[in-house]
Design an enzyme around this catalytic site. Structure first.
Site, short mmCIF file in Angstrom:
data_model
loop_
_atom_site.label_atom_id
_atom_site.label_comp_id
_atom_site.label_asym_id
_atom_site.label_seq_id
_atom_site.Cartn_x
_atom_site.Cartn_y
_atom_site.Cartn_z
N ARG A 1 0.65 -1.27 -0.16
CA ARG A 1 0.05 0.38 0.19
C ARG A 1 0.95 1.51 -0.05
O ARG A 1 0.84 1.96 -0.57
CB ARG A 1 -1.17 -0.09 0.97
CG ARG A 1 -2.20 0.77 1.13
CD ARG A 1 -2.81 0.99 1.81
NE ARG A 1 -2.51 0.78 3.73
CZ ARG A 1 -3.83 0.98 4.91
NH1 ARG A 1 -4.35 0.93 4.50
NH2 ARG A 1 -2.88 1.14 6.16
N LYS B 1 -2.51 7.19 1.02
CA LYS B 1 -3.05 7.17 2.74
C LYS B 1 -1.61 8.44 2.56
O LYS B 1 -0.14 8.32 3.32
CB LYS B 1 -2.09 6.23 3.48
CG LYS B 1 -1.78 6.23 4.68
CD LYS B 1 -2.19 4.85 5.66
CE LYS B 1 -1.85 5.18 7.21
NZ LYS B 1 -3.51 5.57 7.24
N GLU C 1 -16.65 6.69 4.19
CA GLU C 1 -15.28 6.98 5.12
C GLU C 1 -15.85 7.24 7.26
O GLU C 1 -17.01 8.05 6.60
CB GLU C 1 -13.58 7.31 4.84
CG GLU C 1 -13.65 6.43 4.20
CD GLU C 1 -12.27 6.59 3.84
OE1 GLU C 1 -11.33 6.93 5.43
OE2 GLU C 1 -10.70 5.25 3.64
#
Length: 337
Positions: free
Chosen positions: A80, A182, A218
């Site tokens: 990720r 991220k 989210e």
């Protein structure tokens, strides 16, 4: 360092003795090393400071009952991080280098991995930033890869207890933006809506899709999931959601261990009545049951505002049992330190 109260850690930074630092220069990663200083010296025109060229990860080290230490799916964090790096035109960190760095930091600070039985962990923060001095909007030529750690307790202070959330009008990410990466900018933009949610008496806010504001994306810095009245595990599907390693682990466990049908699909904010339980999940939050959601004038309660639902309890016990070595893990999920 002061004596640590393992049962009352909270989720906060503590300066550990050691961290890992590696430098990318002249097109290659240099050999990294363990360092003691918890400060970085970078140029004032570093792209990380001006243009947000940085990304990070979060994972944990767990102390088993036998005293051993293990990591939960660190290869997924490495992958990720590299997807985030690709999005911001930063060099990838080789997976083996990432995992070796994480393990070296845990080993160097192993006395600060909380003892088994407290529910506490050693939180690990890998960080990739653009450095050097550049004035124009362009990718840096040099980068730092840093891994530091800190012992932590529960992200939400009440642990596995239901928390209430409120829908915000703010957008977390733009369509076709960096929502699935991220990167720090996503979190900087979340500070104001989080503060407003807390001031209104909620644990955090819930973000809807930026295009239509009709679908849940989210829950603060965590992913949403719900258990339908037909006993299905459902979680939102969107290109602007961060792909949570915890969420995909729960999708697997719900299907393979609990025998539940699982779906990634639209979760409409006006259709919460289909769920008998709901939760937020992530590395930091683990699983936080959602007691209720405030949306405009409506407050929808799921299983209970005070009690944990049976399916979420079962999922939590399975996941945390695997992480702490009490439950057999699927192949490849656990790596020894």
């Amino acid at each position: 360092m002061e004596k640590i109260d393992w049962g009352n850690l909270g989720f906060q930074y503590r300066n550990m003795p050691y961290r890992f630092v590696a430098h990318f220069k002249n097109g290659n990663w240099q050999a990294g090393e363990i360092q003691e200083k918890n400060e970085l010296t970078i140029g004032e025109a570093s792209t990380a400071l001006h243009y947000g060229q940085q990304c990070f990860e979060g994972l944990k080290a767990y102390r088993r009952k036998d005293g051993g230490i293990q990591l939960f799916r660190p290869d997924q964090n490495a992958q990720r991080l590299n997807k985030s790096a690709q999005r911001l035109l930063m060099p990838e960190v080789p997976e083996a280098m990432f995992i070796d760095a994480v393990k070296s930091v845990v080993k160097a600070n192993q006395e600060f991995v909380p003892p088994y039985g407290y529910g506490a962990t050693l939180y690990i923060r890998p960080l990739l930033i653009g450095v050097g001095n550049l004035l124009g909007v362009q990718p840096a030529e040099e980068y730092l890869f840093v891994v530091f750690c800190s012992p932590v307790g529960a992200y939400f202070k009440d642990g596995l207890k239901p928390a209430n959330f409120i829908v915000t009008d703010y957008d977390r990410a733009a369509p076709v933006g960096t929502g699935s990466s991220k990167v720090g900018g996503n979190y900087g933009g979340s500070l104001q809506p989080h503060l407003e949610a807390v001031e209104a008496g909620f644990a955090d806010c819930i973000y809807l899709d930026p295009a239509t504001h009709t679908k849940i994306e989210e829950v603060g810095a965590a992913n949403f999931f719900g258990i339908t009245k037909n006993n299905e595990f459902v979680t939102p599907l969107s290109d602007s959601i961060l792909p949570s390693i915890t969420k995909y682990s729960l999708l697997y466990l719900a299907k393979e261990r609990l025998g539940m049908p699982t779906f990634e699909e639209d979760v409409r904010i006006d259709d919460l009545g289909r769920f008998k339980e709901a939760g937020a999940c992530g590395t930091a939050a683990v699983i936080t049951p959602i007691g209720g959601i405030q949306h405009k004038d409506d407050f929808h309660v799921f299983y209970s505002e005070t009690e944990v639902g049976p399916v979420i309890r079962q999922l939590y016990d399975e996941l945390v049992g695997i992480q702490f070595g009490d439950v057999e893990a699927p192949d490849g999920w656990i790596q020894e330190v």
